[in-house]
Design a protein around this motif. Structure first.
Motif, short mmCIF file in Angstrom:
data_model
loop_
_atom_site.label_atom_id
_atom_site.label_comp_id
_atom_site.label_asym_id
_atom_site.label_seq_id
_atom_site.Cartn_x
_atom_site.Cartn_y
_atom_site.Cartn_z
N THR A 50 0.85 -1.18 0.00
CA THR A 50 0.00 0.00 0.00
C THR A 50 0.88 1.22 0.00
OG1 THR A 50 -0.09 0.04 2.40
CG2 THR A 50 -1.87 -1.12 1.29
N PRO A 51 0.34 2.35 -0.43
CA PRO A 51 1.12 3.58 -0.41
C PRO A 51 1.47 3.96 1.01
CG PRO A 51 -0.88 3.83 -1.73
CD PRO A 51 -0.96 2.51 -1.03
N THR A 52 2.48 4.79 1.17
CA THR A 52 2.87 5.25 2.50
C THR A 52 1.80 6.15 3.07
OG1 THR A 52 4.02 7.16 1.63
CG2 THR A 52 5.33 5.15 1.95
N THR A 53 1.88 6.40 4.35
CA THR A 53 0.88 7.19 5.05
C THR A 53 0.70 8.56 4.41
OG1 THR A 53 1.47 6.09 7.10
CG2 THR A 53 0.28 8.15 7.29
N SER A 54 1.77 9.24 4.12
CA SER A 54 1.63 10.60 3.62
C SER A 54 1.00 10.64 2.24
CB SER A 54 2.99 11.31 3.60
OG SER A 54 3.90 10.58 2.79
N SER A 55 1.35 9.70 1.35
CA SER A 55 0.77 9.75 0.01
C SER A 55 -0.64 9.16 0.00
CB SER A 55 1.66 9.01 -0.98
OG SER A 55 1.76 7.64 -0.63
N ALA A 56 -0.92 8.15 0.83
CA ALA A 56 -2.23 7.51 0.83
C ALA A 56 -3.27 8.39 1.50
CB ALA A 56 -2.17 6.17 1.56
N ALA A 57 -2.89 9.14 2.48
CA ALA A 57 -3.87 9.87 3.27
C ALA A 57 -3.68 11.36 3.20
CB ALA A 57 -3.79 9.42 4.72
N GLY A 58 -2.74 11.82 2.40
CA GLY A 58 -2.50 13.25 2.33
C GLY A 58 -2.13 13.81 3.68
N GLY A 59 -1.50 12.99 4.54
CA GLY A 59 -1.11 13.46 5.86
C GLY A 59 -2.21 13.32 6.90
N ASN A 60 -3.37 12.81 6.53
CA ASN A 60 -4.50 12.65 7.43
C ASN A 60 -4.37 11.32 8.18
OD1 ASN A 60 -6.95 12.20 8.68
ND2 ASN A 60 -8.19 12.77 6.91
N PRO A 61 -4.11 11.36 9.50
CA PRO A 61 -3.92 10.12 10.25
C PRO A 61 -5.15 9.21 10.23
CG PRO A 61 -3.23 12.00 11.57
CD PRO A 61 -3.88 12.54 10.34
N MET A 62 -6.35 9.78 10.25
CA MET A 62 -7.56 8.96 10.25
C MET A 62 -7.69 8.20 8.94
SD MET A 62 -9.74 7.71 11.96
CE MET A 62 -10.97 8.14 13.10
N ALA A 63 -7.38 8.87 7.84
CA ALA A 63 -7.44 8.20 6.54
C ALA A 63 -6.39 7.09 6.47
CB ALA A 63 -7.24 9.21 5.41
N ALA A 64 -5.24 7.32 7.07
CA ALA A 64 -4.19 6.30 7.09
C ALA A 64 -4.65 5.08 7.89
CB ALA A 64 -2.91 6.88 7.69
N VAL A 65 -5.32 5.32 9.00
CA VAL A 65 -5.82 4.21 9.81
C VAL A 65 -6.89 3.45 9.04
CG1 VAL A 65 -7.11 3.64 11.92
CG2 VAL A 65 -5.21 5.26 12.01
N GLN A 66 -7.78 4.16 8.36
CA GLN A 66 -8.81 3.51 7.56
C GLN A 66 -8.18 2.69 6.44
OE1 GLN A 66 -11.25 6.90 6.56
NE2 GLN A 66 -12.54 6.62 8.37
N GLN A 67 -7.13 3.21 5.84
CA GLN A 67 -6.42 2.48 4.80
C GLN A 67 -5.79 1.22 5.39
OE1 GLN A 67 -6.19 2.92 1.44
NE2 GLN A 67 -5.04 1.02 1.39
N GLN A 68 -5.22 1.34 6.57
CA GLN A 68 -4.61 0.19 7.24
C GLN A 68 -5.67 -0.87 7.54
OE1 GLN A 68 -1.65 -0.76 7.72
NE2 GLN A 68 -1.82 -2.32 9.29
N LEU A 69 -6.83 -0.44 8.03
CA LEU A 69 -7.91 -1.39 8.31
C LEU A 69 -8.32 -2.12 7.03
CD1 LEU A 69 -10.17 0.68 10.74
CD2 LEU A 69 -8.87 -1.38 11.30
N ALA A 70 -8.47 -1.39 5.95
CA ALA A 70 -8.86 -1.99 4.68
C ALA A 70 -7.81 -3.00 4.20
CB ALA A 70 -9.08 -0.90 3.63
N THR A 71 -6.55 -2.64 4.34
CA THR A 71 -5.47 -3.52 3.91
C THR A 71 -5.46 -4.81 4.74
OG1 THR A 71 -4.13 -1.65 3.22
CG2 THR A 71 -2.97 -3.71 3.62
N LEU A 72 -5.63 -4.67 6.04
CA LEU A 72 -5.64 -5.85 6.91
C LEU A 72 -6.85 -6.74 6.64
CD1 LEU A 72 -4.43 -4.15 10.20
CD2 LEU A 72 -3.16 -5.83 8.84
N LYS A 73 -8.00 -6.12 6.43
CA LYS A 73 -9.20 -6.90 6.14
C LYS A 73 -9.07 -7.61 4.79
CE LYS A 73 -12.31 -4.36 9.13
NZ LYS A 73 -13.48 -3.48 9.25
N GLU A 74 -8.44 -6.96 3.85
CA GLU A 74 -8.18 -7.58 2.55
C GLU A 74 -7.25 -8.78 2.72
OE1 GLU A 74 -5.65 -6.30 -1.33
OE2 GLU A 74 -7.18 -4.86 -0.68
#
Length: 197
Positions: A50-74
């Protein structure tokens, strides 16, 4: 323990989880399951990148966490027995004080591969979800698996006290005092239990 102490401790714990989620969340998003292409799970399956936190979430920690949840569930959808993904999801939900979800993931993890640390986390989730009996069972199991670890013993003593089994809590606290002489938290626990004689 006094009602005020329990309320203060619970509020402090929840505040710590909230603040910890803001501080730790971005680091969790960069963990081995979030995008380190070299990382693999115990099952041997490569984890999706997955993209890094800054590029995936535009620096938004909540979006990064949501991305992490999605990746783990996948990852779990591909391999339902991926213990690392189950534990990380359980820990993330625990940190967010979503204890029923944390219990689900952590229970599934220990059913696949038993671990004293995961059982301790599971016991904490049960305690916070208002299930002290289940919490006590997890702490006792963790103590049996890893008697040298003090964390499950400490939590076991607290739950025993909350269940009004103070004499048993004192026995456990005495073991803690031998393991961690001079520890301020253990001394506070001992003082609290001594005051209930």
């Amino acid at each position: 323990m006094q009602k005020q102490t329990i309320i203060f401790t619970t509020c402090g714990f929840l505040l710590g989880l909230t603040l910890g989620g803001l501080v730790i969340g971005p680091k969790v998003a960069q963990s081995k399951l979030a995008g380190n292409p070299a990382a693999t799970a115990d099952s041997g399956a490569a984890m999706p990148s997955t993209p890094t936190t800054s590029s995936a979430a535009g620096g938004n920690p909540m979006a990064a966490v949501q991305q992490q949840l999605a990746t783990l569930k996948e990852a779990l959808a591909k391999d339902p027995k991926n213990v690392d993904a189950l534990v990380q999801l359980g820990d993330m939900y625990m940190d967010a004080a979503k204890f029923p979800q944390a219990i689900d993931y952590l229970s599934r993890a220990v059913a696949i591969r038993d671990d004293a640390n995961v059982r301790t986390d599971l016991g904490i989730c049960y305690k916070q979800a208002g299930q002290p009996g289940a919490a006590l069972a997890e702490f006792e199991h963790a103590v049996a698996m890893a008697p040298e670890q003090w964390q499950p013993l400490f939590n076991q003593a607290i739950v025993l006290d909350e269940l009004h089994r103070t004499d048993e809590a004192r026995v456990v606290a005495a073991k803690l005092q031998q393991m961690k002489p001079g520890d301020p938290d253990v001394q506070k626990l001992m003082a609290s239990l001594s005051a209930k004689q």
